[in-house]
Design a protein around this motif. Structure first.
Motif, PDB file in Angstrom:
ATOM      1  N   PRO A  23      43.018  38.265  38.452  1.00 35.07           N
ATOM      2  CA  PRO A  23      44.118  38.985  38.517  1.00 35.07           C
ATOM      3  C   PRO A  23      45.174  38.744  37.271  1.00 35.07           C
ATOM      4  N   ALA A  24      45.947  39.694  37.030  1.00 37.04           N
ATOM      5  CA  ALA A  24      46.831  39.263  35.901  1.00 37.04           C
ATOM      6  C   ALA A  24      48.149  40.407  36.413  1.00 37.04           C
ATOM      7  N   GLY A  25      49.004  39.500  36.905  1.00 34.23           N
ATOM      8  CA  GLY A  25      50.079  40.105  37.571  1.00 34.23           C
ATOM      9  C   GLY A  25      51.224  40.306  36.352  1.00 34.23           C
ATOM     10  N   SER A  26      51.186  39.509  35.408  1.00 36.70           N
ATOM     11  CA  SER A  26      51.871  39.656  34.209  1.00 36.70           C
ATOM     12  C   SER A  26      51.068  39.468  32.978  1.00 36.70           C
ATOM     13  N   PHE A  27      52.077  39.640  31.813  1.00 37.83           N
ATOM     14  CA  PHE A  27      51.274  39.541  30.536  1.00 37.83           C
ATOM     15  C   PHE A  27      50.902  37.980  30.260  1.00 37.83           C
ATOM     16  N   LYS A  85      49.176  45.924  24.734  1.00 38.19           N
ATOM     17  CA  LYS A  85      48.874  44.766  23.849  1.00 38.19           C
ATOM     18  C   LYS A  85      47.920  43.811  24.818  1.00 38.19           C
ATOM     19  N   GLY A  86      47.859  43.820  26.258  1.00 35.80           N
ATOM     20  CA  GLY A  86      47.221  43.065  26.990  1.00 35.80           C
ATOM     21  C   GLY A  86      45.622  43.579  26.746  1.00 35.80           C
ATOM     22  N   ILE A  87      45.408  44.980  26.778  1.00 36.87           N
ATOM     23  CA  ILE A  87      44.242  45.499  26.583  1.00 36.87           C
ATOM     24  C   ILE A  87      43.483  45.027  25.251  1.00 36.87           C
TER      25      ILE A  87
END
Length: 410
Positions: free
Chosen positions: A9-13, A50-52
């Motif tokens: 899970p990634a709930g934030s950057f 940015k995350g992708i």
């Protein structure tokens, strides 16, 4: 043998950076709307871009959640949202509602469609149905045993994937479909706004005695009658792989990067060790379990994997987590003068012993030698949350190493 994907899970950057660094094969995240974790920090469009890019640059896939059970007024917004996602290039969409699935097929035909656990996926016929509609993957219902998952694997197309939750918080409701939050707090769990009333303490009121609260005892231990322990299957990697599961999913888009780092690293090393040599996995099992125990947990259960849970799967005394570590922050830019940049998350002081948590499994003790603010003014400690600091330790960390220290067990 299928080598499972580790899905984190990634709930934030910041959590995304941590998940990718500490060993995820894929991450899942939500935008500002249409996912089931509205209270998570979630991602703006620019953060998602940015995350992708960060994940793809390191060979990690990104799946975007849009798994609400939609109402009429949601559909136009979902279509617009999917049009925006098209240019960001996610690898998959996690969906539960058939109408949302159809919109995704129309607007993002090149992106994989995964069926959320919210869709109640309890039998191989359901898997076959979604495969015919164009789904690449189905997330199994949490109520399934390993034997049931194994039979599903045998009865679905070879190229269809099974994703299964193997770690994290459990929901008291069937496949996560709950009306309790909506009824008690006016917040719809099926549209992303769950207030987690299953963790509350309950009493009984008799209708002829209003205002008189009578304690509810399932037994002598307490009144938290809906409060489940967390799922943990790190001790059963061979059984999970043997059932034909393609993706091991970690729950926790509401969790801090310390949780993400501890759990991701432990499962990454467990999966890799088992792949190299099952004896190595068995040898290191106590270490994996010890490391997971250093993040926030409620105690552990194996859920439904080996049959229906018994009374030992519940926590009757309280609804709080306990933790053995305190998250201090992620290491940022390192400088030639020995300092590194850090956005502080919890208080620490000069002279204190902390731990540098490495993605490869090493935990390196280090003494805090100096702390300054961004202007270079020295500080004896770091009491202000989210203050940007420069820190020097007795051991030199690398960017995206995580700093933690031992905490009082609660």
């Amino acid at each position: 043998m299928r080598k499972p994907e580790l899905l984190v899970p990634a709930g934030s950057f910041e959590a995304l950076l941590t998940a990718v660094t500490y060993g995820a094969d894929a991450v899942y995240l939500g935008g500002d709307a249409f996912g089931l974790r509205a209270k998570a920090k979630n991602f703006t469009r620019e953060e998602m871009r940015k995350g992708i890019a960060f994940a793809h640059g390191r060979g990690v896939k990104v799946y975007v959640t849009a798994n609400i059970l939609a109402h009429n007024e949601d559909l136009a917004g979902i279509r617009s949202y999917f049009k925006e996602l098209r240019e960001l290039g996610p690898d998959g969409l996690i969906l539960a509602d058939p109408a949302v699935f159809e919109i995704a097929k129309e607007e993002l035909p090149e992106v994989e469609r995964h069926i959320s656990t919210q869709a109640n996926n309890t039998n191989y016929g359901t898997y076959r149905f979604w495969y015919k509609q164009g789904a690449k993957r189905v997330v199994s219902a949490r109520e399934l045993s390993l034997d049931e998952i194994r039979e599903i694997r045998e009865r679905i197309p070879e190229d269809m994937e099974i994703e299964t939750f193997v770690h994290g918080a459990m929901c008291i409701s069937y496949s996560g479909r709950c009306l309790l939050s909506n009824y008690l707090a006016g917040r719809d769990a099926n549209r992303g706004a769950c207030t987690h009333p299953c963790r509350w303490k309950y009493a009984l009121m008799e209708e002829t005695r209003p205002g008189e609260y009578l304690p509810v005892f399932e037994n002598e231990r307490g009144t938290f009658i809906l409060n489940s322990k967390d799922l943990c299957m790190i001790g059963y990697i061979p059984e999970l792989i043997g059932a034909g599961i393609d993706s091991f999913k970690i729950e926790g888009r509401m969790k801090a990067p310390l949780y993400v780092a501890c759990v991701t690293r432990a499962y990454r090393l467990a999966i890799d060790d088992y792949g190299r040599d099952p004896a190595l996995y068995r040898k290191n099992l106590a270490w994996y379990e010890e490391e997971i125990g250093k993040c926030t947990i409620r105690g552990f259960t194996t859920g439904f994997f080996f049959g229906k849970p018994g009374e030992d799967a519940q926590i009757y005394e309280n609804s709080t987590y306990h933790t053995e570590s305190v998250y201090l922050g992620l290491v940022g830019e390192t400088r030639s003068d020995g300092f590194f940049c850090l956005e502080q998350k919890n208080k620490f002081s000069v002279g204190e012993l902390v731990e540098i948590m490495k993605p490869d499994g090493r935990n390196i003790p280090a003494k805090v030698e100096q702390i300054t603010d961004e202007a270079g003014a020295e500080q004896a400690d770091a009491p202000h949350a989210r203050q940007k600091l420069r820190v020097k330790l007795s051991e030199k960390p690398e960017p995206l190493d995580l700093l933690r220290r031992a905490g009082d067990r609660k």
